[in-house]
Design a protein around this motif. Structure first.
Motif, PDB file in Angstrom:
ATOM      1  N   GLY A 330       0.763  -1.043   0.058  1.00  0.00           N
ATOM      2  CA  GLY A 330      -0.048  -0.101  -0.021  1.00  0.00           C
ATOM      3  C   GLY A 330       0.750   1.315   0.199  1.00  0.00           C
ATOM      4  O   GLY A 330       2.006   1.210   0.072  1.00  0.00           O
ATOM      5  N   GLN A 331       0.145   2.393   0.004  1.00  0.00           N
ATOM      6  CA  GLN A 331       0.880   3.760  -0.152  1.00  0.00           C
ATOM      7  C   GLN A 331       0.440   4.530   1.065  1.00  0.00           C
ATOM      8  O   GLN A 331      -0.613   4.555   1.630  1.00  0.00           O
ATOM      9  CB  GLN A 331       0.379   4.193  -1.383  1.00  0.00           C
ATOM     10  CG  GLN A 331       1.126   5.660  -1.477  1.00  0.00           C
ATOM     11  CD  GLN A 331       0.938   6.335  -2.846  1.00  0.00           C
ATOM     12  OE1 GLN A 331       0.542   5.638  -3.918  1.00  0.00           O
ATOM     13  NE2 GLN A 331       1.540   7.583  -2.985  1.00  0.00           N
ATOM     14  N   ALA A 332       1.504   5.139   1.490  1.00  0.00           N
ATOM     15  CA  ALA A 332       1.140   6.362   2.727  1.00  0.00           C
ATOM     16  C   ALA A 332       1.940   7.596   2.586  1.00  0.00           C
ATOM     17  O   ALA A 332       2.773   7.836   1.795  1.00  0.00           O
ATOM     18  CB  ALA A 332       1.400   5.678   4.134  1.00  0.00           C
ATOM     19  N   THR A 333       1.506   8.662   3.007  1.00  0.00           N
ATOM     20  CA  THR A 333       2.313   9.674   2.985  1.00  0.00           C
ATOM     21  C   THR A 333       2.674  10.348   4.315  1.00  0.00           C
ATOM     22  O   THR A 333       1.819  10.250   5.333  1.00  0.00           O
ATOM     23  CB  THR A 333       1.403  10.984   2.517  1.00  0.00           C
ATOM     24  OG1 THR A 333       0.700  10.392   1.140  1.00  0.00           O
ATOM     25  CG2 THR A 333       2.031  12.301   2.547  1.00  0.00           C
ATOM     26  N   VAL A 334       3.955  10.503   4.477  1.00  0.00           N
ATOM     27  CA  VAL A 334       4.598  10.971   5.894  1.00  0.00           C
ATOM     28  C   VAL A 334       4.899  12.499   5.687  1.00  0.00           C
ATOM     29  O   VAL A 334       5.163  12.954   4.740  1.00  0.00           O
ATOM     30  CB  VAL A 334       5.640   9.964   6.258  1.00  0.00           C
ATOM     31  CG1 VAL A 334       5.277   8.794   6.406  1.00  0.00           C
ATOM     32  CG2 VAL A 334       6.698  10.226   5.189  1.00  0.00           C
ATOM     33  N   SER A 335       4.879  13.143   6.661  1.00  0.00           N
ATOM     34  CA  SER A 335       5.530  14.394   6.896  1.00  0.00           C
ATOM     35  C   SER A 335       6.888  14.579   7.433  1.00  0.00           C
ATOM     36  O   SER A 335       6.986  14.279   8.611  1.00  0.00           O
ATOM     37  CB  SER A 335       4.441  15.282   7.717  1.00  0.00           C
ATOM     38  OG  SER A 335       4.865  16.834   7.594  1.00  0.00           O
ATOM     39  N   LEU A 336       7.811  15.052   6.557  1.00  0.00           N
ATOM     40  CA  LEU A 336       9.193  15.100   7.056  1.00  0.00           C
ATOM     41  C   LEU A 336       9.607  16.602   7.472  1.00  0.00           C
ATOM     42  O   LEU A 336      10.293  16.827   8.438  1.00  0.00           O
ATOM     43  CB  LEU A 336      10.094  15.002   5.656  1.00  0.00           C
ATOM     44  CG  LEU A 336      10.115  13.555   4.906  1.00  0.00           C
ATOM     45  CD1 LEU A 336      10.982  13.720   3.704  1.00  0.00           C
ATOM     46  CD2 LEU A 336      10.317  12.625   5.929  1.00  0.00           C
ATOM     47  N   ALA A 337       8.716  17.345   7.193  1.00  0.00           N
ATOM     48  CA  ALA A 337       8.677  18.740   7.606  1.00  0.00           C
ATOM     49  C   ALA A 337       7.486  19.521   7.291  1.00  0.00           C
ATOM     50  O   ALA A 337       6.673  19.196   6.467  1.00  0.00           O
ATOM     51  CB  ALA A 337      10.046  19.639   6.877  1.00  0.00           C
TER      52      ALA A 337
END
Length: 352
Positions: A330-337
């Protein structure tokens, strides 16, 4: 900024005092302890008298603001003989086989922070690569601008805490100027990582991130993550974790890649890290690290699956994992900044 080559004749005709001014200004700031311009002038003129000398100078508005130079390292040279005597036999034989010695790189303080040091470095090594397969240098064992540059540019640690004489310690670094061949890669060793590999692991991480994530995330974000995840303390903590395999690949004593795979459940492993320096990629080292790491972990635990996370924009990494049988979950979105999301894929490998 345009750069140009220089030779001994130009030094004698008036260039030398301007290089000495840059040298004195650059190395009179912390962490350096000051310089002897007269002694450096003698060394530079002697080096420039050799047939393999390569020098570059940077000028801005008619003013010299930086320079770099080097030459072929051979027995009889002051630096060469002392480093050869202090390195293990295989390391010395491989890395000191007529290498390009990057003797000096200096940028005036008012011109620093604009990429000039990187430009001098890259162009000088591009010229050196026409006649040399490897380069070597020594740099103060401190968190200097120079050390940050060398990490980003793929220099490998040949020897930490090296002393030429009583006084400060240095790192002896080496760098391939030509990509490794599959035959050379087959001779590389894979071994468990130790706490003496901390600086080498840092260097590999910085160099591979700089190359892999160029254009995928802001340089400032990259630096923030690397300083947090790959500080000496963070690497030491990672090396001290239980239920894991942490391996290093090295060529003649110089680490060039690493892998960390750890148990995260009764039968589940996580491939946390696998990085190979750019000049060592596409020669089978990643395959060897992965297979050996998995074999070692399975010898200790009943691992039935391995999972990992990879950036959605990192196509080469996805191709590598898919080649080894991983399938996308699957796919996910993470916040690096703030304001900088990163799309990622989750992969899984089922083991029989």
């Amino acid at each position: 900024m345009p750069l140009r080559t220089f030779a001994r004749q130009e030094l004698m005709e008036g260039l030398l005092p301007f290089l000495l001014q840059v040298y004195t200004e650059a190395f009179s700031q912390p962490p350096y302890r000051g310089v002897d311009p007269a002694a450096f002038a003698d060394i530079l003129l002697r080096h420039a008298d050799g047939p393999t000398f390569l020098g570059l100078v940077a000028e801005e508005g008619g003013q010299v603001v930086g320079f770099a130079y080097g030459y072929t390292g051979e027995p009889g040279g002051w630096w060469y003989d002392r480093v050869r005597a202090g390195l293990p036999g295989e390391t010395a034989q491989t890395w000191l086989d007529r290498p390009f010695e990057l003797a000096e790189l200096a940028v005036a303080p008012h011109a620093q922070g604009r990429g000039l040091g990187a430009q001098l470095h890259d162009q000088l090594l591009a010229l050196a690569s026409r006649r040399h397969r490897r380069a070597v240098l020594s740099t103060l064992e401190a968190e200097s601008r120079a050390m940050h540059l060398y990490r980003r540019r793929g220099w490998q640690v040949l020897a930490p805490r090296f002393r030429f004489m009583p006084g400060p310690t240095y790192r002896i670094l080496g760098r391939r100027l030509a990509p490794i061949t599959p035959a050379e890669a087959a001779r590389c060793q894979i071994r468990p990582a130790t706490f003496t590999d901390v600086e080498a692991i840092r260097a590999i991480a910085w160099a591979t991130w700089t190359e892999t994530y160029r254009g995928l995330m802001a340089p400032k974000t990259q630096a923030t993550i690397l300083e947090r995840w790959y500080s000496p303390e963070a690497i030491e903590a990672a090396l001290g974790q239980g239920d894991q395999v942490f391996l290093v690949a090295e060529e003649a004593g110089a680490p060039c890649g690493f892998l960390q795979m750890r148990l995260v459940g009764p039968a589940m492993a996580e491939l946390s890290r696998i990085y190979i320096l750019p000049t060592y990629q596409r020669a089978g080292l990643g395959d060897r690290l992965f297979h050996q790491g998995l074999e070692l972990l399975r010898a200790r635990h009943r691992v039935r699956a391995v999972e990992l996370t990879v950036e959605a924009a990192n196509g080469p990494a996805q191709a590598f994992y898919e080649k080894h049988g991983f399938r996308k979950l699957g796919q996910a979105t993470v916040s690096l900044a703030p304001g900088e999301p990163l799309a990622t894929f989750r992969y899984r490998l089922e083991l029989t």
